[in-house]
Design a protein around this motif. Structure first.
Motif, PDB file in Angstrom:
ATOM      1  N   CYS A   1       0.831  -1.202   0.000  1.00 46.43           N
ATOM      2  CA  CYS A   1       0.000   0.000   0.000  1.00 46.43           C
ATOM      3  C   CYS A   1       0.867   1.254   0.000  1.00 46.43           C
ATOM      4  CB  CYS A   1      -0.931   0.009   1.213  1.00 46.43           C
ATOM      5  SG  CYS A   1      -0.106   0.068   2.807  1.00 46.43           S
TER       6      CYS A   1
ATOM      7  N   THR B   1      -3.850   4.108   0.116  1.00 39.20           N
ATOM      8  CA  THR B   1      -4.606   3.130  -0.654  1.00 39.20           C
ATOM      9  C   THR B   1      -3.830   1.820  -0.801  1.00 39.20           C
ATOM     10  OG1 THR B   1      -5.454   4.989  -1.951  1.00 39.20           O
ATOM     11  CG2 THR B   1      -5.828   2.814  -2.853  1.00 39.20           C
ATOM     12  N   ILE B   2      -4.558   0.716  -0.838  1.00 37.02           N
ATOM     13  CA  ILE B   2      -3.960  -0.575  -1.153  1.00 37.02           C
ATOM     14  C   ILE B   2      -3.700  -0.578  -2.659  1.00 37.02           C
ATOM     15  CG2 ILE B   2      -4.219  -3.091  -1.076  1.00 37.02           C
ATOM     16  CD1 ILE B   2      -4.432  -1.808   1.737  1.00 37.02           C
TER      17      ILE B   2
ATOM     18  N   TYR C   1      -9.330  -5.955  -1.497  1.00 38.63           N
ATOM     19  CA  TYR C   1      -8.694  -4.771  -0.931  1.00 38.63           C
ATOM     20  C   TYR C   1      -8.123  -3.747  -1.915  1.00 38.63           C
ATOM     21  CZ  TYR C   1      -8.882  -7.342   3.437  1.00 38.63           C
ATOM     22  OH  TYR C   1      -9.315  -8.038   4.542  1.00 38.63           O
TER      23      TYR C   1
ATOM     24  N   LYS D   1      -8.743   0.263  -2.265  1.00 42.44           N
ATOM     25  CA  LYS D   1      -9.513   0.723  -1.110  1.00 42.44           C
ATOM     26  C   LYS D   1      -8.582   1.486  -0.173  1.00 42.44           C
ATOM     27  CE  LYS D   1     -13.351  -2.210  -1.454  1.00 42.44           C
ATOM     28  NZ  LYS D   1     -13.326  -3.520  -1.926  1.00 42.44           N
ATOM     29  N   LYS D   2      -9.142   2.398   0.617  1.00 42.59           N
ATOM     30  CA  LYS D   2      -8.349   3.195   1.549  1.00 42.59           C
ATOM     31  C   LYS D   2      -7.837   2.329   2.695  1.00 42.59           C
ATOM     32  CE  LYS D   2     -10.064   7.814   0.894  1.00 42.59           C
ATOM     33  NZ  LYS D   2     -10.516   9.027   1.532  1.00 42.59           N
ATOM     34  N   VAL D   3      -6.607   2.605   3.112  1.00 39.97           N
ATOM     35  CA  VAL D   3      -6.046   1.877   4.257  1.00 39.97           C
ATOM     36  C   VAL D   3      -6.755   2.315   5.531  1.00 39.97           C
ATOM     37  CG1 VAL D   3      -3.781   1.606   3.165  1.00 39.97           C
ATOM     38  CG2 VAL D   3      -4.182   3.529   4.701  1.00 39.97           C
ATOM     39  N   SER D   4      -6.741   1.442   6.523  1.00 42.39           N
ATOM     40  CA  SER D   4      -7.379   1.731   7.810  1.00 42.39           C
ATOM     41  C   SER D   4      -6.527   2.693   8.627  1.00 42.39           C
ATOM     42  CB  SER D   4      -7.561   0.427   8.594  1.00 42.39           C
ATOM     43  OG  SER D   4      -6.284  -0.061   8.998  1.00 42.39           O
TER      44      SER D   4
ATOM     45  N   THR E   1      -8.659  -2.332   5.878  1.00 42.18           N
ATOM     46  CA  THR E   1      -9.415  -1.152   5.450  1.00 42.18           C
ATOM     47  C   THR E   1     -10.419  -0.862   6.551  1.00 42.18           C
ATOM     48  OG1 THR E   1     -11.065  -2.477   4.267  1.00 42.18           O
ATOM     49  CG2 THR E   1      -9.158  -1.724   2.996  1.00 42.18           C
ATOM     50  N   GLU E   2     -11.099   0.254   6.437  1.00 45.99           N
ATOM     51  CA  GLU E   2     -12.018   0.665   7.506  1.00 45.99           C
ATOM     52  C   GLU E   2     -13.102  -0.367   7.803  1.00 45.99           C
ATOM     53  OE1 GLU E   2     -11.612   3.242   9.497  1.00 45.99           O
ATOM     54  OE2 GLU E   2      -9.824   3.813   8.386  1.00 45.99           O
TER      55      GLU E   2
ATOM     56  N   LYS F   1     -12.893  -3.837   6.844  1.00 43.69           N
ATOM     57  CA  LYS F   1     -12.461  -5.234   6.724  1.00 43.69           C
ATOM     58  C   LYS F   1     -11.385  -5.544   7.758  1.00 43.69           C
ATOM     59  CE  LYS F   1     -14.106  -6.382   2.390  1.00 43.69           C
ATOM     60  NZ  LYS F   1     -15.416  -6.252   2.213  1.00 43.69           N
TER      61      LYS F   1
END
Length: 179
Positions: free
Chosen positions: A77, A81-82, A93, A96-99, A123-124, A126
């Motif tokens: 990432c 973002t991943i 993933y 998608k935005k990283v957590s 992610t937020e 998962k």
């Protein structure tokens, strides 16, 4: 393109201030680089620059090669973002935005290794319960992303080879970006 309703004047040095709320929502921090685009209609578009995102295809190939070597799931990432993931994680993933948890690991700029089946929020929305190793990617002294090795059903343990592989991948990508 989504309108925000925010209007700003350009100062005498050509600067414009991006409102704090927009910077926070888009995770734009002091020192971040922005790319400037101009479309056919003459609109100026600012996009947060990610050197790792420029390497998406390369990162995907690296993740796939690393998976073949250590038989663990891999995620690469940038700060937001991943950008790459191995087979069963790619659809789940990538893009998608990283957590916030991953962002904190990157902000700390040190490796995070869990061998006790601890929850990892990728992610937020998962979360996974696995053993894992997170290695920040450092380039020119800045953290630009991370390599994450995740134990899977076939290989449930994170060992020294997995940690060294994550460190090598992060180091290689970081050096590649510097070159």
């Amino acid at each position: 393109m989504k309108a925000t309703g925010v209007v700003r004047r350009i100062d005498d040095l050509g600067r414009v201030v991006i409102p704090k709320e927009i910077r926070r929502n888009l995770r734009i921090r002091e020192g971040d680089s922005l790319e400037i685009y101009v479309d056919n209609a003459g609109d100026v578009i600012l996009k947060k620059y990610s050197p790792v995102e420029d390497l998406t295809e390369f990162s995907q190939q690296y993740a796939d090669a690393l998976y073949m070597a250590i038989q663990k799931d891999i995620i690469i990432c940038d700060r937001d973002t991943i950008v790459a993931g191995t087979a069963n994680l790619k659809k789940k993933y990538v893009q998608k935005k990283v957590s916030d948890q991953l962002e904190k690991f990157m902000n700390n700029r040190t490796a995070k290794i869990e061998k006790d089946n601890v929850e990892l929020e990728i992610t937020e929305d998962k979360k996974e319960h696995h053993n894992y190793a997170v290695q920040p990617i450092l380039s020119n002294g800045d953290c630009v992303g991370a390599v994450i090795v995740i134990a899977n059903d076939n290989n449930r343990e994170i060992n020294d080879i997995d940690v060294a592989s994550a460190k090598t991948a992060a180091s290689f990508i970081g050096k590649y970006l510097e070159g």
